[in-house]
Design an enzyme around this catalytic site. Structure first.
Site, PDB file in Angstrom:
ATOM      1  CB  THR A  54       7.863   4.363   7.213  1.00 53.69           C
ATOM      2  OG1 THR A  54       7.302   5.274   8.169  1.00 53.69           O
ATOM      3  CG2 THR A  54       8.432   3.167   7.947  1.00 53.69           C
ATOM      4  CD  GLU A  80       0.552   6.315  16.063  1.00 59.51           C
ATOM      5  OE1 GLU A  80      -0.454   5.821  16.586  1.00 59.51           O
ATOM      6  OE2 GLU A  80       0.865   7.496  16.157  1.00 59.51           O
ATOM      7  CE  LYS A  84       1.277  -4.979  18.253  1.00 59.53           C
ATOM      8  NZ  LYS A  84       1.061  -4.576  16.857  1.00 59.53           N
ATOM      9  CB  VAL A 105       9.284  13.230  -8.914  1.00 60.16           C
ATOM     10  CG1 VAL A 105       9.490  12.532 -10.260  1.00 60.16           C
ATOM     11  CG2 VAL A 105      10.406  12.888  -7.948  1.00 60.16           C
TER      12      VAL A 105
HETATM   13  C1  LIG Z   1      -4.756   4.555   8.651  1.00 58.10           C
HETATM   14  C2  LIG Z   1      -3.436   3.861   8.548  1.00 58.10           C
HETATM   15  C3  LIG Z   1      -2.884   3.247   9.678  1.00 58.10           C
HETATM   16  C4  LIG Z   1      -1.686   2.565   9.588  1.00 58.10           C
HETATM   17  N1  LIG Z   1      -1.195   1.916  10.678  1.00 58.10           N
HETATM   18  C5  LIG Z   1      -0.097   1.151  10.542  1.00 58.10           C
HETATM   19  C6  LIG Z   1       0.409   0.406  11.630  1.00 58.10           C
HETATM   20  O1  LIG Z   1      -0.104   0.452  12.743  1.00 58.10           O
HETATM   21  N2  LIG Z   1       1.488  -0.361  11.428  1.00 58.10           N
HETATM   22  C7  LIG Z   1       2.103  -0.435  10.211  1.00 58.10           C
HETATM   23  O2  LIG Z   1       3.065  -1.188  10.052  1.00 58.10           O
HETATM   24  N3  LIG Z   1       1.689   0.306   9.184  1.00 58.10           N
HETATM   25  C8  LIG Z   1       0.597   1.077   9.309  1.00 58.10           C
HETATM   26  N4  LIG Z   1       0.168   1.811   8.251  1.00 58.10           N
HETATM   27  C9  LIG Z   1       0.946   1.850   7.030  1.00 58.10           C
HETATM   28  C10 LIG Z   1       2.114   2.812   7.165  1.00 58.10           C
HETATM   29  O3  LIG Z   1       1.647   4.099   7.480  1.00 58.10           O
HETATM   30  C11 LIG Z   1       2.882   2.881   5.860  1.00 58.10           C
HETATM   31  O4  LIG Z   1       3.156   1.599   5.401  1.00 58.10           O
HETATM   32  C12 LIG Z   1       4.183   3.582   6.067  1.00 58.10           C
HETATM   33  O5  LIG Z   1       3.985   4.837   6.613  1.00 58.10           O
HETATM   34  C13 LIG Z   1       4.936   3.704   4.783  1.00 58.10           C
HETATM   35  O6  LIG Z   1       4.420   4.686   3.983  1.00 58.10           O
HETATM   36  P1  LIG Z   1       5.237   5.042   2.678  1.00 58.10           P
HETATM   37  O7  LIG Z   1       6.611   5.441   3.057  1.00 58.10           O
HETATM   38  O8  LIG Z   1       5.081   3.936   1.711  1.00 58.10           O
HETATM   39  O9  LIG Z   1       4.418   6.286   2.094  1.00 58.10           O
HETATM   40  P2  LIG Z   1       4.295   7.800   2.613  1.00 58.10           P
HETATM   41  O10 LIG Z   1       4.450   7.940   4.055  1.00 58.10           O
HETATM   42  O11 LIG Z   1       3.052   8.330   1.988  1.00 58.10           O
HETATM   43  O12 LIG Z   1       5.524   8.517   1.921  1.00 58.10           O
HETATM   44  C14 LIG Z   1       5.511   8.881   0.569  1.00 58.10           C
HETATM   45  C15 LIG Z   1       6.688   9.761   0.244  1.00 58.10           C
HETATM   46  O13 LIG Z   1       6.697  10.010  -1.152  1.00 58.10           O
HETATM   47  C16 LIG Z   1       6.898  11.377  -1.376  1.00 58.10           C
HETATM   48  N5  LIG Z   1       6.313  11.756  -2.655  1.00 58.10           N
HETATM   49  C17 LIG Z   1       5.103  11.446  -3.150  1.00 58.10           C
HETATM   50  N6  LIG Z   1       4.926  12.002  -4.358  1.00 58.10           N
HETATM   51  C18 LIG Z   1       6.077  12.666  -4.641  1.00 58.10           C
HETATM   52  C19 LIG Z   1       6.535  13.453  -5.733  1.00 58.10           C
HETATM   53  N7  LIG Z   1       5.770  13.713  -6.795  1.00 58.10           N
HETATM   54  N8  LIG Z   1       7.772  13.968  -5.669  1.00 58.10           N
HETATM   55  C20 LIG Z   1       8.576  13.752  -4.592  1.00 58.10           C
HETATM   56  N9  LIG Z   1       8.201  13.023  -3.540  1.00 58.10           N
HETATM   57  C21 LIG Z   1       6.970  12.490  -3.562  1.00 58.10           C
HETATM   58  C22 LIG Z   1       6.248  12.047  -0.182  1.00 58.10           C
HETATM   59  O14 LIG Z   1       6.743  13.342   0.006  1.00 58.10           O
HETATM   60  C23 LIG Z   1       6.668  11.112   0.925  1.00 58.10           C
HETATM   61  O15 LIG Z   1       7.974  11.448   1.351  1.00 58.10           O
HETATM   62  C24 LIG Z   1      -1.014   2.521   8.336  1.00 58.10           C
HETATM   63  C25 LIG Z   1      -1.536   3.192   7.226  1.00 58.10           C
HETATM   64  C26 LIG Z   1      -2.735   3.852   7.309  1.00 58.10           C
HETATM   65  C27 LIG Z   1      -3.283   4.540   6.090  1.00 58.10           C
END
Ligand SMILES: Cc1cc2nc3c(=O)[nH]c(=O)nc-3n(C[C@H](O)[C@H](O)[C@H](O)COP(=O)(O)OP(=O)(O)OC[C@H]3O[C@@H](n4cnc5c(N)ncnc54)[C@H](O)[C@@H]3O)c2cc1C
Length: 502
Positions: free
Chosen positions: A16, A50, A79, A187
């Site tokens: 996200t 979500e 919501k 990476v």
């Molecule tokens: C239990 C739980 C419930 C949640 N509920 C909510 C909610 O209700 N509302 C809300 O706003 N937020 C919620 N969140 C938070 C939300 O899920 C995250 O903030 C959001 O999904 C963003 O995640 P991200 O993109 O930072 O990381 P991620 O979704 O983990 O994405 C990381 C990316 O980095 C890539 N990556 C990692 N390492 C490498 C590498 N070495 N080489 C290449 N690519 C790499 C992965 O492939 C992936 O594409 C929740 C989180 C958790 C844990």
């Protein structure tokens, strides 16, 4: 006219955070930046997340996202707030509404009149009867707010509950249509400039080297660039927010399609209930110091109200944030920069704020320390204020005799929160912010919902004669209910406006 060279932005991570960043930069800085995102399908994304806050609508609008289409594609529901069950005493229930109490106008905040009534021993309904958003939520009604500020149904905002696994792909299509490039793969190395310490390039497993000017770390909990390559320390807040695990479990929807998120206290934490169009999201957020993983998985499967459609997963995390989110030429966005549990649905909001500040302070090819410091100041404020708000929910509990709840009730809270609680206890005053997410109504809902009861009230609330005030409150309560009852049913509204594709 001087043509400035474009800044090459490299985004690591396609969850996200990554795709929100890519879409926003591609859309809003087309003449200033090129966007190249790297992600690994083999590693995947967190895929939970979500529930959102109303601010996401402003983000979507800036990107010209069509609401009905976006909701249909992400199988979203509306919501109006969050219902907290069992957070004060075990049988309590209150709603944190996305809207005001009363009409949101007038010399004195509405809750001050309500406090006066209570303190004078006059009969008065629970505070949520004076919130339009709460009333519509309790009745399972939804319609978009009126734009006429004189109308009661203009006193609320709304957010979405959507399928997190569909949001990033939706944004990916948008970002790519705006010119963002994507490279698939892992990476494996980060190269830094020997002199400045800036990141110069990343190396892929395939051997490809990708150079850039600005690196956005959206790699999730692993924090590949900010944490690992640059070694930015993590500020650990788990002594205040001891939940460190989550067990998400989707189920079929067998209850009403509520226009609000459910947050239900459990013996060692809490569980969420988020109704989407095609299923209900659930998950137990718990502290591993108080509950084993097996017991948590069993408890969440037993608690969900519907047939389980996938077994619980185990997610580990730690509450806190990196000391700085922007270091050298690397900005951490999303889980790479910090994590606060989803009790108030704040993570996607924090992603959005980081993107907004980055756009406002977008660097030239060489980063200015002044811009960087301002970014860090703004994002730290957001984290710190949300942290205090979350701690309040735990600290103000009356679940005496339950080890987890006894710990959080008795722990020493941050001074910044202690001062806020004391101010509220005195005369119901809420600390006002110029920057930060949760405004008065949010704090009032949680304080009063969890029995942090002021000793007095704002003296200006004594101005109206008591009988007139009683009558005005009764009339307002009746008007709120009648107006909410005229709204369409939530499910009916979705079926007409944004049904998911079959
Ligand atoms: C239990 C739980 C419930 C949640 N509920 C909510 C909610 O209700 N509302 C809300 O706003 N937020 C919620 N969140 C938070 C939300 O899920 C995250 O903030 C959001 O999904 C963003 O995640 P991200 O993109 O930072 O990381 P991620 O979704 O983990 O994405 C990381 C990316 O980095 C890539 N990556 C990692 N390492 C490498 C590498 N070495 N080489 C290449 N690519 C790499 C992965 O492939 C992936 O594409 C929740 C989180 C958790 C844990």
């Amino acid at each position: 006219m001087v043509e400035r060279e474009k800044v090459n932005v490299i985004i690591v991570g396609g969850g996200t955070a990554g795709w929100m960043t890519a879409a926003a930069i591609a859309k809003l800085l087309p003449s200033r930046a090129t966007v190249h995102l790297v992600e690994s399908e083999a590693i995947g994304i967190v895929g939970v997340g979500e529930a959102t806050l109303p601010h996401i609508r402003a983000f979507n609008e800036r990107l010209d996202i069509n609401e009905a289409e976006f909701m249909a594609r992400t199988r979203a529901t509306f919501k109006l707030g969050i219902e907290f069950q069992g957070w004060g005493q075990e049988d309590d229930s209150y709603i944190h509404p996305f809207g005001t109490f009363g009409r949101g106008t007038g010399e004195v905040d509405f809750h001050q009149y309500w406090l006066r009534m209570k303190q004078e021993g006059r009969p008065v309904a629970d505070l949520e009867h004076f919130s339009f958003a709460c009333m519509a939520a309790r009745l399972n009604r939804f319609d978009r707010p009126s734009t006429d500020p004189r109308q009661l149904n203009s006193t609320f905002g709304y957010a979405y509950q959507f399928d997190a696994t569909l949001f990033a792909p939706y944004l990916r299509a948008l970002a790519e249509s705006l010119g963002a490039r994507r490279t698939e793969g892992r990476v494996v190395d980060v190269e830094r400039d020997g002199e400045s310490g800036d990141i110069r390039s990343i190396r892929m497993e395939s051997g490809e080297v990708i150079e850039g000017d600005l690196f956005v770390d959206c790699s999730g909990f692993v924090s590949l660039l900010l944490g690992k390559a640059l070694g930015e320390p993590f500020q650990d807040w788990s002594h205040w927010l001891p939940c460190d695990r989550a067990a998400p479990v989707p189920c079929r929807t067998q209850t009403a399609l509520t226009p609000y998120t459910g947050v239900i206290a459990m013996p060692a934490g809490w569980r969420w209930r988020i109704p989407l169009q095609h299923r209900t999201g659930n998950g137990y957020v718990y502290s591993s110091a108080f509950l084993s993983d097996d017991a948590a998985a069993e408890a969440i499967v037993a608690a969900v109200e519907g047939e389980v459609i996938a077994q619980p997963r185990l997610l580990r995390f730690k509450a806190g944030r990196r000391e700085r989110s922007w270091v050298h030429n690397c900005v951490g966005v999303g889980l790479a920069s910090g994590f606060l549990e989803p009790l108030e649905s704040t993570s996607i909001y924090l992603i959005q704020q980081a993107i907004t500040f980055l756009l406002e302070l977008f660097p030239d090819k060489k980063v200015s320390p002044v811009d960087r410091d301002e970014f860090n100041r703004l994002i730290d404020l957001e984290y710190d204020r949300i942290r205090d708000f979350l701690i309040l929910h735990y600290h103000a509990n009356q679940r005496v005799g339950q080890p987890f709840w006894d710990y959080v009730r008795n722990m020493k809270v941050p001074d910044t929160l202690q001062e806020k609680i004391e101010l509220f206890r005195r005369r119901g005053r809420v600390v006002k912010y110029r920057e930060g997410v949760f405004l008065d109504a949010s704090w009032i809902a949680v304080y009063l919902g969890q029995h942090v009861i002021p000793e007095g009230h704002d003296m200006r609330a004594d101005a109206p004669p008591a009988e007139a005030l009683v009558r005005a409150m009764e009339a307002l309560q009746a008007e709120i209910r009648a107006t909410a009852e005229r709204m369409p049913d939530h499910l009916g509204h979705i079926s007409r406006y944004c049904p998911m594709a079959a």
